[in-house]
Design a protein around this motif. Sequence first.
Motif, PDB file in Angstrom:
ATOM      1  N   THR A   4       0.867  -1.179   0.000  1.00 64.35           N
ATOM      2  CA  THR A   4       0.000   0.000   0.000  1.00 64.35           C
ATOM      3  C   THR A   4       0.901   1.226   0.000  1.00 64.35           C
ATOM      4  N   LEU A   6       0.974   5.393   0.108  1.00 66.91           N
ATOM      5  CA  LEU A   6       0.245   6.642   0.356  1.00 66.91           C
ATOM      6  C   LEU A   6       1.049   7.779  -0.255  1.00 66.91           C
ATOM      7  N   ARG A   8       1.145  11.847  -0.847  1.00 69.21           N
ATOM      8  CA  ARG A   8       0.528  13.074  -0.324  1.00 69.21           C
ATOM      9  C   ARG A   8       1.248  14.306  -0.847  1.00 69.21           C
ATOM     10  N   ARG A  36      -5.965  17.825   3.598  1.00 70.92           N
ATOM     11  CA  ARG A  36      -5.050  17.564   2.484  1.00 70.92           C
ATOM     12  C   ARG A  36      -5.528  16.281   1.808  1.00 70.92           C
ATOM     13  N   VAL A  37      -5.479  16.276   0.503  1.00 66.92           N
ATOM     14  CA  VAL A  37      -5.944  15.096  -0.233  1.00 66.92           C
ATOM     15  C   VAL A  37      -4.801  14.506  -1.048  1.00 66.92           C
ATOM     16  N   GLY A  38      -4.619  13.210  -0.917  1.00 64.14           N
ATOM     17  CA  GLY A  38      -3.607  12.500  -1.689  1.00 64.14           C
ATOM     18  C   GLY A  38      -4.207  11.234  -2.275  1.00 64.14           C
ATOM     19  N   ARG A  39      -3.326  10.310  -2.672  1.00 67.98           N
ATOM     20  CA  ARG A  39      -3.792   9.063  -3.285  1.00 67.98           C
ATOM     21  C   ARG A  39      -3.320   7.870  -2.469  1.00 67.98           C
ATOM     22  N   VAL A  40      -4.124   6.805  -2.487  1.00 69.18           N
ATOM     23  CA  VAL A  40      -3.673   5.532  -1.934  1.00 69.18           C
ATOM     24  C   VAL A  40      -3.655   4.524  -3.074  1.00 69.18           C
ATOM     25  N   ILE A  41      -2.541   3.835  -3.235  1.00 68.92           N
ATOM     26  CA  ILE A  41      -2.417   2.821  -4.289  1.00 68.92           C
ATOM     27  C   ILE A  41      -2.139   1.478  -3.633  1.00 68.92           C
ATOM     28  N   ASP A  42      -3.032   0.507  -3.869  1.00 67.56           N
ATOM     29  CA  ASP A  42      -2.819  -0.858  -3.389  1.00 67.56           C
ATOM     30  C   ASP A  42      -2.366  -1.685  -4.572  1.00 67.56           C
ATOM     31  N   LEU A  43      -1.349  -2.511  -4.367  1.00 61.71           N
ATOM     32  CA  LEU A  43      -0.978  -3.419  -5.447  1.00 61.71           C
ATOM     33  C   LEU A  43      -0.300  -4.662  -4.912  1.00 61.71           C
ATOM     34  N   LEU A  64       6.760   6.546 -11.316  1.00 57.22           N
ATOM     35  CA  LEU A  64       5.386   6.679 -11.808  1.00 57.22           C
ATOM     36  C   LEU A  64       4.368   7.122 -10.758  1.00 57.22           C
ATOM     37  N   LEU A  65       4.441   6.537  -9.563  1.00 60.99           N
ATOM     38  CA  LEU A  65       3.320   6.706  -8.630  1.00 60.99           C
ATOM     39  C   LEU A  65       3.277   8.081  -7.967  1.00 60.99           C
TER      40      LEU A  65
ATOM     41  N   GLY B  33       0.421  -6.687  -9.957  1.00 60.46           N
ATOM     42  CA  GLY B  33      -0.950  -7.032 -10.315  1.00 60.46           C
ATOM     43  C   GLY B  33      -1.914  -6.375  -9.362  1.00 60.46           C
ATOM     44  N   ASP B  34      -3.214  -6.495  -9.673  1.00 58.44           N
ATOM     45  CA  ASP B  34      -4.275  -6.035  -8.767  1.00 58.44           C
ATOM     46  C   ASP B  34      -4.108  -4.606  -8.271  1.00 58.44           C
ATOM     47  N   ALA B  35      -3.694  -3.710  -9.129  1.00 58.66           N
ATOM     48  CA  ALA B  35      -3.525  -2.324  -8.673  1.00 58.66           C
ATOM     49  C   ALA B  35      -4.878  -1.640  -8.537  1.00 58.66           C
ATOM     50  N   ARG B  36      -5.062  -0.941  -7.439  1.00 64.25           N
ATOM     51  CA  ARG B  36      -6.288  -0.185  -7.183  1.00 64.25           C
ATOM     52  C   ARG B  36      -5.879   1.194  -6.669  1.00 64.25           C
ATOM     53  N   GLY B  38      -7.117   4.763  -4.818  1.00 66.73           N
ATOM     54  CA  GLY B  38      -8.135   5.472  -4.042  1.00 66.73           C
ATOM     55  C   GLY B  38      -7.572   6.795  -3.571  1.00 66.73           C
ATOM     56  N   ARG B  39      -8.212   7.364  -2.548  1.00 64.13           N
ATOM     57  CA  ARG B  39      -7.789   8.660  -2.040  1.00 64.13           C
ATOM     58  C   ARG B  39      -7.424   8.558  -0.565  1.00 64.13           C
ATOM     59  N   VAL B  40      -6.473   9.398  -0.150  1.00 62.10           N
ATOM     60  CA  VAL B  40      -6.201   9.535   1.279  1.00 62.10           C
ATOM     61  C   VAL B  40      -6.492  10.983   1.660  1.00 62.10           C
ATOM     62  N   ILE B  41      -7.281  11.177   2.697  1.00 60.39           N
ATOM     63  CA  ILE B  41      -7.625  12.524   3.160  1.00 60.39           C
ATOM     64  C   ILE B  41      -7.127  12.681   4.596  1.00 60.39           C
ATOM     65  N   ASP B  42      -6.246  13.648   4.811  1.00 62.33           N
ATOM     66  CA  ASP B  42      -5.786  13.980   6.164  1.00 62.33           C
ATOM     67  C   ASP B  42      -6.515  15.225   6.601  1.00 62.33           C
TER      68      ASP B  42
END
Lengths: 82, 82
Positions: A4, A6, A8, A36-43, A64-65, B33-36, B38-42
Motif C-alpha cells: 500500500t 500513500l 501526499r 489535504r488530499v492525496g492518493r492511496v495505491i494498493d498493489l 510513476l506513482l 498485479g491487482d492495482a487499485r 483510491g484517495r487519502v484525506i488527512d
Amino acid sequence: MKATVLVRPKGGILDPQGEAVERSLRQLGFAVGDARVGRVIDLEVDAPSAAEARVQVERMCERLLANPLIESYEIELQEQGA
Amino acid sequence: MKATVLVRPKGGILDPQGEAVERSLRQLGFAVGDARVGRVIDLEVDAPSAAEARVQVERMCERLLANPLIESYEIELQEQGA
C-alpha cells in the motif's frame, strides 16, 4: 506481497483539492481544518522478499506513482499468509 | 485531533485508474498485479474525544468524502501530543 502506497502533497505545496474538501466540510457544519488530499495505491508485488518488494515499490514511486518534487510517499507491505 | 481517511473502490467496482497504473507499471518492467487507486484525506478534527471525532469523520465520509455505493472507507485517528 501486498503493498500500500500513500502519496501526499508535500508540506509547502498548494493543495486545491484539500482546500475544496475543507470548505465543503465546513459548509456542511463540520469543525475541520488542514485538509489535504492525496492518493492511496494498493498493489500486489511479485518479489522474493519484503526487502526486495520495498526496493521495487520505491522505484515505482520515483518513476510513476508519485511526483517527488511535490509529493511524498509512504510504503506499507503486508506479507501474504502472515 | 488528526484523522486520516482512506477511501478505496469497493471490490467488484471497476477501477480504470488502477488499471492504467498497473498497465504503466508493467510497461516499465515491474511485476505487479491487482492495482487499485483510491484517495487519502488527512484532516484536523475539532472534537472533545476520540470517540466523538470518529463519529464526526464517519458522517463526513457518508456525506462528502466517499461514495458509499462504490467506495469503502477506513478511518485512523491520532490524538495530538500522545
